[in-house]
Write a protein that holds these residues in place. Structure first.
Motif, PDB file in Angstrom:
ATOM      1  N   PRO A  57       1.018  -1.216   0.074  1.00 34.82           N
ATOM      2  CA  PRO A  57       0.359   0.202  -0.215  1.00 34.82           C
ATOM      3  C   PRO A  57       0.863   1.430  -0.157  1.00 34.82           C
ATOM      4  CG  PRO A  57       0.063  -0.816   2.129  1.00 34.82           C
ATOM      5  CD  PRO A  57       0.901  -2.334   1.272  1.00 34.82           C
ATOM      6  N   THR A  58       0.371   2.238  -0.711  1.00 33.61           N
ATOM      7  CA  THR A  58       1.491   3.793  -0.531  1.00 33.61           C
ATOM      8  C   THR A  58       1.392   3.629   0.549  1.00 33.61           C
ATOM      9  OG1 THR A  58       0.132   3.996  -2.876  1.00 33.61           O
ATOM     10  CG2 THR A  58       0.965   5.997  -1.746  1.00 33.61           C
ATOM     11  N   SER A  59       0.149   3.885   1.696  1.00 29.21           N
ATOM     12  CA  SER A  59      -0.405   4.081   2.946  1.00 29.21           C
ATOM     13  C   SER A  59      -1.043   2.954   3.481  1.00 29.21           C
ATOM     14  CB  SER A  59      -0.656   5.841   3.655  1.00 29.21           C
ATOM     15  OG  SER A  59      -1.449   5.713   2.992  1.00 29.21           O
ATOM     16  N   GLY A  60      -0.797   3.068   5.025  1.00 25.70           N
ATOM     17  CA  GLY A  60      -2.056   2.203   6.216  1.00 25.70           C
ATOM     18  C   GLY A  60      -1.048   0.737   5.962  1.00 25.70           C
ATOM     19  N   ALA A  61      -1.370   0.291   6.594  1.00 29.20           N
ATOM     20  CA  ALA A  61      -0.240  -1.346   7.339  1.00 29.20           C
ATOM     21  C   ALA A  61      -1.577  -1.924   7.074  1.00 29.20           C
ATOM     22  CB  ALA A  61      -0.108  -1.281   8.659  1.00 29.20           C
ATOM     23  N   VAL A  62      -0.752  -3.658   7.286  1.00 34.09           N
ATOM     24  CA  VAL A  62      -2.017  -5.400   7.244  1.00 34.09           C
ATOM     25  C   VAL A  62      -0.769  -6.228   8.277  1.00 34.09           C
ATOM     26  CG1 VAL A  62      -2.713  -6.872   6.049  1.00 34.09           C
ATOM     27  CG2 VAL A  62      -2.158  -4.847   5.063  1.00 34.09           C
ATOM     28  N   ASN A  63      -1.765  -6.600   8.607  1.00 35.02           N
ATOM     29  CA  ASN A  63      -1.431  -7.645   9.847  1.00 35.02           C
ATOM     30  C   ASN A  63      -2.113  -8.714   9.877  1.00 35.02           C
ATOM     31  OD1 ASN A  63       0.260  -5.366  11.705  1.00 35.02           O
ATOM     32  ND2 ASN A  63      -1.458  -4.629  12.815  1.00 35.02           N
ATOM     33  N   LEU A  64      -0.788 -10.086   9.983  1.00 32.82           N
ATOM     34  CA  LEU A  64      -1.903 -10.999   9.637  1.00 32.82           C
ATOM     35  C   LEU A  64      -0.932 -11.931  10.467  1.00 32.82           C
ATOM     36  CD1 LEU A  64      -3.262 -13.503   7.900  1.00 32.82           C
ATOM     37  CD2 LEU A  64      -0.095 -13.735   6.794  1.00 32.82           C
ATOM     38  N   PHE A  65      -2.207 -12.058  11.801  1.00 35.19           N
ATOM     39  CA  PHE A  65      -1.762 -12.833  12.635  1.00 35.19           C
ATOM     40  C   PHE A  65      -0.858 -11.752  13.824  1.00 35.19           C
ATOM     41  CE2 PHE A  65      -1.889 -16.434  10.091  1.00 35.19           C
ATOM     42  CZ  PHE A  65      -3.369 -16.881   9.606  1.00 35.19           C
ATOM     43  N   GLY A  66      -1.470 -11.087  14.000  1.00 34.26           N
ATOM     44  CA  GLY A  66      -0.603  -9.340  14.541  1.00 34.26           C
ATOM     45  C   GLY A  66       0.970  -9.238  14.428  1.00 34.26           C
ATOM     46  N   GLU A  67       1.332  -9.815  13.306  1.00 34.82           N
ATOM     47  CA  GLU A  67       2.672  -9.474  12.756  1.00 34.82           C
ATOM     48  C   GLU A  67       2.197  -8.735  11.163  1.00 34.82           C
ATOM     49  OE1 GLU A  67       5.579 -12.296  12.190  1.00 34.82           O
ATOM     50  OE2 GLU A  67       4.147 -13.825  13.113  1.00 34.82           O
ATOM     51  N   PRO A  68       2.758  -7.440  11.484  1.00 34.81           N
ATOM     52  CA  PRO A  68       3.049  -6.499  10.351  1.00 34.81           C
ATOM     53  C   PRO A  68       3.645  -7.282   8.513  1.00 34.81           C
ATOM     54  CG  PRO A  68       4.116  -5.586  11.577  1.00 34.81           C
ATOM     55  CD  PRO A  68       3.658  -6.654  12.168  1.00 34.81           C
ATOM     56  N   LEU A  69       2.467  -7.665   8.448  1.00 39.34           N
ATOM     57  CA  LEU A  69       3.196  -8.348   6.506  1.00 39.34           C
ATOM     58  C   LEU A  69       4.303  -7.736   6.040  1.00 39.34           C
ATOM     59  CD1 LEU A  69       0.996 -10.570   5.124  1.00 39.34           C
ATOM     60  CD2 LEU A  69       0.005  -9.107   4.178  1.00 39.34           C
ATOM     61  N   SER A  70       3.951  -6.499   5.575  1.00 37.38           N
ATOM     62  CA  SER A  70       5.531  -5.703   5.052  1.00 37.38           C
ATOM     63  C   SER A  70       6.942  -6.777   5.759  1.00 37.38           C
ATOM     64  CB  SER A  70       5.245  -4.036   5.216  1.00 37.38           C
ATOM     65  OG  SER A  70       5.223  -3.936   7.020  1.00 37.38           O
ATOM     66  N   ALA A  71       6.617  -7.139   7.179  1.00 39.18           N
ATOM     67  CA  ALA A  71       7.837  -7.354   7.183  1.00 39.18           C
ATOM     68  C   ALA A  71       7.812  -8.508   7.600  1.00 39.18           C
ATOM     69  CB  ALA A  71       7.874  -6.833   8.354  1.00 39.18           C
ATOM     70  N   MET A  72       6.945  -9.365   7.395  1.00 41.57           N
ATOM     71  CA  MET A  72       6.897 -11.033   7.030  1.00 41.57           C
ATOM     72  C   MET A  72       7.668 -11.259   5.998  1.00 41.57           C
ATOM     73  SD  MET A  72       3.954 -13.405   7.092  1.00 41.57           S
ATOM     74  CE  MET A  72       3.415 -12.469   8.445  1.00 41.57           C
ATOM     75  N   PRO A  73       8.535 -12.470   6.028  1.00 44.58           N
ATOM     76  CA  PRO A  73       9.155 -12.894   4.580  1.00 44.58           C
ATOM     77  C   PRO A  73       8.592 -13.230   3.651  1.00 44.58           C
ATOM     78  CG  PRO A  73      10.885 -13.974   7.156  1.00 44.58           C
ATOM     79  CD  PRO A  73       9.410 -12.934   7.238  1.00 44.58           C
ATOM     80  N   PRO A  74       8.888 -13.678   2.201  1.00 46.60           N
ATOM     81  CA  PRO A  74       7.864 -14.138   1.208  1.00 46.60           C
ATOM     82  C   PRO A  74       7.422 -15.824   1.550  1.00 46.60           C
ATOM     83  CG  PRO A  74       9.663 -12.759   0.339  1.00 46.60           C
ATOM     84  CD  PRO A  74       9.898 -12.614   2.269  1.00 46.60           C
ATOM     85  N   VAL A  75       8.841 -16.408   1.991  1.00 48.01           N
ATOM     86  CA  VAL A  75       8.412 -18.212   2.113  1.00 48.01           C
ATOM     87  C   VAL A  75       7.138 -17.800   4.246  1.00 48.01           C
ATOM     88  CG1 VAL A  75       9.251 -20.200   2.997  1.00 48.01           C
ATOM     89  CG2 VAL A  75      10.265 -18.749   1.261  1.00 48.01           C
ATOM     90  N   LYS A  76       7.588 -17.686   5.058  1.00 52.29           N
ATOM     91  CA  LYS A  76       6.449 -17.188   5.764  1.00 52.29           C
ATOM     92  C   LYS A  76       4.854 -16.651   5.443  1.00 52.29           C
ATOM     93  CE  LYS A  76       5.705 -16.325  10.389  1.00 52.29           C
ATOM     94  NZ  LYS A  76       6.301 -15.054  12.289  1.00 52.29           N
TER      95      LYS A  76
END
Length: 264
Positions: A57-76
């Protein structure tokens, strides 16, 4: 019940400055079948891709299972979510079994060969494809190909399945059969649907977009009402008693006119 996927004020703008989605916030809870609906150009696919992590996203955030999706490794991320997109084009020469096996890539070397084979076999069985496992993907019908794509996604063992207009190019009976199959998978589902007639029978919740903004979100029976449908789609919604069964029919009255815009 706590959400497993959460989007906060999601906005996406193109390099030229066009805003496709603006300030959308929503939560997805375990077991939800969330349908994202809206007219053409409303930002449905853009929102789904941001929620799935395939578009930043240009702005905003997504959390997946309580973790920031943007910081999650692709494999995970690939071990938790699977995406079936509109433009997926599998190699026509690959067999259905080998195509479904591609879903195991995020789990390479995590299980024995026998366990891997069992997971692939289960994905084929759940999508009613065992008899077609040896066929080439290029020989399948549209509905069979869609089921193979869903089987590949199931082989990833996802917790959430994202579907972008999965019933495109299918006839009415095949559309209903495919969504019935998906509904029985027991997964949390986020799906972009363009056919409003399919929404009441499939979805548990809906998110309604208009010009990139979220105008309604909630349980289908409460949210998909005639005022929302008329405002967003410019058509009428009617709920009528079924002539032969003890249930209501949801009917969308779509006039044959040249106008494509929603009524004011």
């Amino acid at each position: 019940m706590s959400s497993i996927l959460s989007g906060q004020r999601l906005t996406y703008e193109t390099r030229s400055g066009d805003r496709l989605v603006g300030g959308v916030s929503l939560d997805v809870e375990p077991g939800d079948r969330l349908a994202i609906i809206g007219p053409n150009g409303a930002g449905k696919t853009t929102l789904l891709r941001m929620l799935a992590g395939t578009l930043r996203p240009t702005s905003g955030a997504v959390n997946l299972f309580g973790e920031p999706l943007s910081a999650m490794p692709p494999v995970k991320r690939a071990r938790r979510v699977a995406v079936v997109g509109q433009t997926d084009q599998p190699d026509h020469r690959i067999s259905v079994r080998d195509y479904v096996a591609l879903g195991r890539i995020p789990h390479t070397a995590r299980r024995s060969g026998a366990e891997e084979a069992a997971i692939i076999r289960d994905a084929l069985e759940r999508t009613e494809l065992p008899l077609l496992a040896g066929r080439e993907m290029g020989s399948l019908s549209g509905g069979e190909r869609q089921r193979a794509q869903i089987a590949r996604a199931l082989a990833q063992e996802p917790r959430i399945l994202f579907l972008d207009e999965p019933t495109n190019h299918l006839d009415p009976r095949a559309r209903g059969a495919l969504l019935a199959l998906v509904a029985d998978l027991g997964l949390t589902i986020v799906a972009v649907l363009h056919d409003l007639h399919l929404v009441p029978g499939f979805a548990t919740r809906i998110a309604v977009l208009k010009q990139g903004a979220l105008v309604a979100c909630g349980p289908v029976e409460e949210t998909l009402d005639r005022h929302v449908v008329r405002d967003v789609f410019g058509i009428d919604l009617l709920r009528l008693p079924h002539p032969h069964e003890d249930r209501q029919l949801t009917v969308f009255d779509i006039p044959l006119t040249r106008s494509t815009g929603a009524s004011p």
